[in-house]
Scaffold this motif. Structure first.
Motif, PDB file in Angstrom:
ATOM      1  N   ARG A 194       0.831  -1.203   0.000  1.00  0.00           N
ATOM      2  CA  ARG A 194       0.000   0.000   0.000  1.00  0.00           C
ATOM      3  C   ARG A 194       0.870   1.259   0.000  1.00  0.00           C
ATOM      4  O   ARG A 194       0.572   2.226  -0.695  1.00  0.00           O
ATOM      5  CB  ARG A 194      -0.907  -0.007   1.234  1.00  0.00           C
ATOM      6  N   ILE A 195       1.961   1.228   0.727  1.00  0.00           N
ATOM      7  CA  ILE A 195       2.862   2.390   0.788  1.00  0.00           C
ATOM      8  C   ILE A 195       3.525   2.624  -0.564  1.00  0.00           C
ATOM      9  O   ILE A 195       3.649   3.764  -1.022  1.00  0.00           O
ATOM     10  CB  ILE A 195       3.926   2.192   1.897  1.00  0.00           C
ATOM     11  N   GLN A 196       3.932   1.550  -1.233  1.00  0.00           N
ATOM     12  CA  GLN A 196       4.549   1.681  -2.557  1.00  0.00           C
ATOM     13  C   GLN A 196       3.566   2.273  -3.566  1.00  0.00           C
ATOM     14  O   GLN A 196       3.923   3.140  -4.357  1.00  0.00           O
ATOM     15  CB  GLN A 196       5.065   0.323  -3.040  1.00  0.00           C
ATOM     16  N   ARG A 197       2.319   1.798  -3.527  1.00  0.00           N
ATOM     17  CA  ARG A 197       1.303   2.334  -4.438  1.00  0.00           C
ATOM     18  C   ARG A 197       1.045   3.811  -4.151  1.00  0.00           C
ATOM     19  O   ARG A 197       0.895   4.623  -5.066  1.00  0.00           O
ATOM     20  CB  ARG A 197      -0.004   1.535  -4.326  1.00  0.00           C
ATOM     21  N   ALA A 198       1.016   4.157  -2.867  1.00  0.00           N
ATOM     22  CA  ALA A 198       0.792   5.557  -2.482  1.00  0.00           C
ATOM     23  C   ALA A 198       1.948   6.441  -2.941  1.00  0.00           C
ATOM     24  O   ALA A 198       1.735   7.565  -3.428  1.00  0.00           O
ATOM     25  CB  ALA A 198       0.615   5.658  -0.969  1.00  0.00           C
ATOM     26  N   ASN A 199       3.169   5.943  -2.819  1.00  0.00           N
ATOM     27  CA  ASN A 199       4.331   6.732  -3.249  1.00  0.00           C
ATOM     28  C   ASN A 199       4.382   6.899  -4.763  1.00  0.00           C
ATOM     29  O   ASN A 199       4.728   7.973  -5.265  1.00  0.00           O
ATOM     30  CB  ASN A 199       5.628   6.077  -2.751  1.00  0.00           C
ATOM     31  N   GLU A 200       4.024   5.853  -5.499  1.00  0.00           N
ATOM     32  CA  GLU A 200       3.976   5.965  -6.955  1.00  0.00           C
ATOM     33  C   GLU A 200       2.937   6.999  -7.370  1.00  0.00           C
ATOM     34  O   GLU A 200       3.181   7.821  -8.275  1.00  0.00           O
ATOM     35  CB  GLU A 200       3.651   4.610  -7.589  1.00  0.00           C
ATOM     36  N   PRO A 235      16.962   9.936  -4.535  1.00  0.00           N
ATOM     37  CA  PRO A 235      17.193   8.476  -4.534  1.00  0.00           C
ATOM     38  C   PRO A 235      15.912   7.680  -4.264  1.00  0.00           C
ATOM     39  O   PRO A 235      15.708   6.615  -4.843  1.00  0.00           O
ATOM     40  CB  PRO A 235      18.212   8.285  -3.402  1.00  0.00           C
ATOM     41  N   ASN A 236      15.057   8.210  -3.384  1.00  0.00           N
ATOM     42  CA  ASN A 236      13.803   7.509  -3.089  1.00  0.00           C
ATOM     43  C   ASN A 236      12.903   7.484  -4.318  1.00  0.00           C
ATOM     44  O   ASN A 236      12.288   6.461  -4.648  1.00  0.00           O
ATOM     45  CB  ASN A 236      13.094   8.195  -1.918  1.00  0.00           C
ATOM     46  N   LEU A 237      12.834   8.605  -5.030  1.00  0.00           N
ATOM     47  CA  LEU A 237      12.033   8.666  -6.254  1.00  0.00           C
ATOM     48  C   LEU A 237      12.558   7.668  -7.288  1.00  0.00           C
ATOM     49  O   LEU A 237      11.775   6.967  -7.940  1.00  0.00           O
ATOM     50  CB  LEU A 237      12.049  10.086  -6.815  1.00  0.00           C
ATOM     51  N   LEU A 238      13.876   7.601  -7.438  1.00  0.00           N
ATOM     52  CA  LEU A 238      14.463   6.727  -8.449  1.00  0.00           C
ATOM     53  C   LEU A 238      14.337   5.243  -8.094  1.00  0.00           C
ATOM     54  O   LEU A 238      14.584   4.382  -8.939  1.00  0.00           O
ATOM     55  CB  LEU A 238      15.941   7.089  -8.656  1.00  0.00           C
ATOM     56  N   TYR A 239      13.928   4.966  -6.872  1.00  0.00           N
ATOM     57  CA  TYR A 239      13.617   3.578  -6.498  1.00  0.00           C
ATOM     58  C   TYR A 239      12.350   3.111  -7.232  1.00  0.00           C
ATOM     59  O   TYR A 239      12.213   1.944  -7.584  1.00  0.00           O
ATOM     60  CB  TYR A 239      13.418   3.493  -4.983  1.00  0.00           C
ATOM     61  N   TYR A 240      11.444   4.060  -7.469  1.00  0.00           N
ATOM     62  CA  TYR A 240      10.156   3.743  -8.097  1.00  0.00           C
ATOM     63  C   TYR A 240      10.179   3.911  -9.616  1.00  0.00           C
ATOM     64  O   TYR A 240       9.528   3.156 -10.338  1.00  0.00           O
ATOM     65  CB  TYR A 240       9.058   4.633  -7.508  1.00  0.00           C
ATOM     66  N   PHE A 241      10.884   4.912 -10.102  1.00  0.00           N
ATOM     67  CA  PHE A 241      10.985   5.174 -11.539  1.00  0.00           C
ATOM     68  C   PHE A 241      12.443   5.415 -11.884  1.00  0.00           C
ATOM     69  O   PHE A 241      13.108   6.232 -11.245  1.00  0.00           O
ATOM     70  CB  PHE A 241      10.135   6.393 -11.930  1.00  0.00           C
TER      71      PHE A 241
END
Length: 207
Positions: A9-15, A48-54
């Motif tokens: 859920r946290i990953q979906r929210a961050n994306e 770096p956190n953003l680039l974990y997702y994209f």
């Protein structure tokens, strides 16, 4: 073959947060004028956190465009050969006007991509979008030859609908300066919708 891991859920929210921030940045600055740092700052995240997702700015942009095109083309897909010709076209005008009101940033994102030569969606433009325009143009052409609406070039008609409706999103600042309100104002929206319906009715209503 490994089954892809299900996102939390946290990953979906961050994306979702990243894509929302990117939409804001891209719609203001275009693809070339936007940076990962700007998107990260808008999202309230570290780079770096953003680039974990994209993995890149282009990855984010392509994800946004892919999701946008599905909803952007839906009103034209819904234009039905079995309906009343004038009402079908006016309903398309209404839907496009509603989208200009409800999704102005998405409209500017798409406009910026086209202005730059559509480098990231050209295959879709040449394939899916072109095929859809030709399919609906044939339906309109049939209506015209049956005398149910006036004869005009259906492709130019579709372009005119895009131009007149999306103008209120793509040139929102200019509209607000000249009119005093944008179409996010309920009264201005109703006046805009009524004008566009009158415009296309005058153009198309059979004698």
């Amino acid at each position: 073959m490994q089954t892809p891991k299900r996102r939390t859920r946290i990953q979906r929210a961050n994306e979702k947060k990243i894509l929302e921030a990117a939409l804001e940045v891209f719609s203001q600055n275009g693809f070339r004028g936007s940076t990962i740092d700007q998107i990260a700052e808008e999202a309230g995240m570290s780079k770096p956190n953003l680039l974990y997702y994209f993995k890149s700015k282009q990855d984010i942009h392509e994800t946004l465009l892919s999701r946008l095109l599905d909803s952007w083309l839906a009103p034209l897909r819904e234009l039905s050969e079995d309906g009343d010709p004038l009402e079908e076209i006016l309903n398309y005008v209404r839907r496009k006007t509603e989208m200009a009101r409800d999704f102005p940033r998405e409209s500017r994102l798409f406009a910026n991509e086209i202005v730059q030569g559509a480098p990231r969606i050209k295959p879709i433009l040449e394939g899916e979008i072109n095929d859809l325009v030709l399919e609906k143009s044939k339906i309109m052409d049939k209506w015209m030859h049956e005398g149910r609406i006036k004869k005009v070039d259906p492709r130019h008609l579709i372009f005119s609908i895009w131009a007149t409706t999306q103008h209120y999103a793509d040139f929102e600042v200019q509209v607000k300066v000249v009119m005093g309100q944008g179409i996010d104002d309920p009264a201005q929206f109703e006046a805009t919708k009524a004008y566009l319906e009158q415009l296309f009715t005058s153009l198309l209503k059979a004698d």
